[in-house]
Scaffold this active site. Structure first.
Site, short mmCIF file in Angstrom:
data_model
loop_
_atom_site.label_atom_id
_atom_site.label_comp_id
_atom_site.label_asym_id
_atom_site.label_seq_id
_atom_site.Cartn_x
_atom_site.Cartn_y
_atom_site.Cartn_z
CE1 TYR A 28 -3.28 -2.54 0.74
CE2 TYR A 28 -4.73 -0.65 1.22
CZ TYR A 28 -4.73 -1.96 0.97
OH TYR A 28 -5.71 -2.56 0.80
CE LYS A 80 2.18 -17.83 -3.34
NZ LYS A 80 1.28 -18.84 -3.46
CG ASP A 87 -1.54 -20.46 -2.03
OD1 ASP A 87 -0.96 -20.24 -1.00
OD2 ASP A 87 -1.18 -20.98 -3.04
CG ASP A 146 -8.11 -4.88 1.68
OD1 ASP A 146 -8.91 -4.45 2.29
OD2 ASP A 146 -8.03 -4.77 0.53
CG ASP A 186 -13.52 -7.36 2.35
OD1 ASP A 186 -13.10 -6.67 3.13
OD2 ASP A 186 -13.90 -6.90 0.98
C1 IPM Z 1 -10.22 -1.19 4.05
C2 IPM Z 1 -10.67 -0.87 2.83
C3 IPM Z 1 -9.51 0.30 2.50
C4 IPM Z 1 -8.18 -0.67 2.29
C5 IPM Z 1 -9.60 1.16 1.32
C6 IPM Z 1 -10.85 1.81 1.23
C7 IPM Z 1 -8.53 1.99 1.04
O1 IPM Z 1 -10.77 -1.67 1.74
O2 IPM Z 1 -10.36 -0.73 5.15
O3 IPM Z 1 -10.40 -2.53 4.12
O4 IPM Z 1 -7.93 -1.29 1.33
O5 IPM Z 1 -7.62 -0.89 3.32
MN MN Z 2 -10.96 -3.75 2.30
#
Ligand code: IPM
Ligand code: MN
Length: 359
Positions: free
Chosen positions: A142, A193, A225, A249, A253
């Site tokens: 990032y 990884k 993975d 990240d 999710d």
């Molecule tokens: C998160 C989001 C952010 C990230 C974005 C909005 C920059 O997806 O907080 O997980 O990638 O960190």
């Molecule tokens: Mn995110």
């Protein structure tokens, strides 16, 4: 009675509606627990771009630095997709995290009993899942340099980012994970990884080294993975997951879906020298913005994390979490959570009211 100063960043998309509900709940809870809290609202993200041509105005940043905690809803809108990178909402969020040195992002993934049927996975798989993703937040791909776009010698364009970590950055986030595991089930799984990436090889070496200081914690390693697969196959194997910015990240999710909806996941971003930032894991969901369809629970749970971690108000935090469980047990569901017809569909605002009724 000391007054706590909380900066509210309502941001874009569904941000303002979930913030309204969360603020109302905080007002009820602070009254009940006799806390003195002052809210300061500041523009951030797309809203700030409209107002002052930058996603993180200096005034917002200063207010954040001078607060006791920051509560953020969500930022982002497709209308900024073609804006230059420095004028995009996401850039403001990254800058806020990095200016405040919030290197540790804590994302608890806990299945709430009442929602066991909302998950897209079988009940037997998600039952009793209780894990925490510890995501490194101010390094890795990032932020790594060099990055950018060039016209390549062959004439076409080339774009690049750099995934980089220093041993210090790995050490400090590892310690956070091990410390958390100490209070839980004494297990850390580090995700990398290392079979392909040099940066992951260093990551693994440093995590192993730090683990020497934590003899009672069982450390394991998984390639990312495989970890993505294991999270769906047998999520109960995880206690604390330790990982880098990008992998965290993605993995968080995925882990969110175990709980039934990404609308359920809170997070805390913490550093050593500045106030913490508390925000839902989900985004700004522009497609449902302003329709009273959003699930406010992830932000309300983020507010509970804020009460517990930043303000040390454990009872108030528990009160909110219990109220959420009770409202869910009574069958109230926003659209993302509804799994059968006996449940009562409600909007964002009503969900807030149902939770308040249980406080
Ligand atoms: C998160 C989001 C952010 C990230 C974005 C909005 C920059 O997806 O907080 O997980 O990638 O960190
Ligand atoms: Mn995110």
């Amino acid at each position: 009675m000391a007054s706590h100063k909380i900066v509210l960043l309502s941001g874009d998309g569904i941000g303002p509606e979930i913030t309204r509900v969360t603020k109302e709940i905080l007002q009820v809870i602070t009254e009940k627990h006799k806390l003195s809290v002052a809210f300061v609202e500041k523009p951030f993200g797309g809203k700030a771009i409209e107002l002052s041509d930058t996603p993180l105005p200096e005034e917002t940043l200063q207010a954040c630095k001078n607060s006791d905690a920051i509560l953020l809803a969500a930022i982002g809108d497709p209308k900024y997709d073609d804006f230059p990178r420095e004028k995009r909402p996401e850039t403001g969020l990254l800058k806020l995290r990095s200016e405040l040195e919030l290197f540790s992002n804590i994302r608890p993934v806990k299945i709430r009993e009442a929602l066991i049927d909302s998950s897209s996975l079988k009940k037997e798989i998600v039952n009793n899942v209780d894990l925490i993703v510890v995501r490194e937040l101010t390094g890795g791909i990032y932020f790594g340099q060099p990055k950018g776009r060039i016209i390549s010698e062959e004439g076409g364009e080339r774009a690049f980012n750099t995934m980089t970590y220093s041993s210090d950055e790995i050490d400090r986030i590892s310690k956070i994970a091990f410390e958390l595991a100490r209070e839980r089930r004494q297990k850390v799984c580090s995700i990398d990884k290392a079979n392909v990436l040099d940066v992951s090889q260093l990551w693994r070496e440093r995590v192993n080294k730090i683990s020497d200081q934590y003899k009672n914690i069982a450390l394991s390693h998984q390639y990312v993975d495989n970890a993505a697969m294991q999270l769906i196959r047998e999520p109960r194997q995880f206690d604390v997951i330790l990982t880098s910015n990008l992998f965290g990240d993605i993995i968080s999710d995925e882990a969110a879906m175990l709980t039934g909806s990404i609308g359920m996941l809170p997070s805390a971003s913490l550093g050593l020298h500045n106030p913490g930032l508390f925000e839902p894991v989900h985004g700004s969901a522009p497609d449902i913005a302003g329709k009273d369809l959003a699930n406010p629970i992830a932000m309300i749970l983020s507010a509970a994390m804020m009460l517990r971690i930043a303000l040390k108000e454990t009872d108030a935090a528990k009160n909110i979490e219990n109220a959420i469980d009770k409202a869910l047990e009574k069958g109230f569901r926003t659209i993302d959570l509804k799994s059968d017809s006996s449940q009562k569909l409600c909007g964002c605002r009503e969900m807030g009211q149902r939770i308040i009724a249980e406080i």
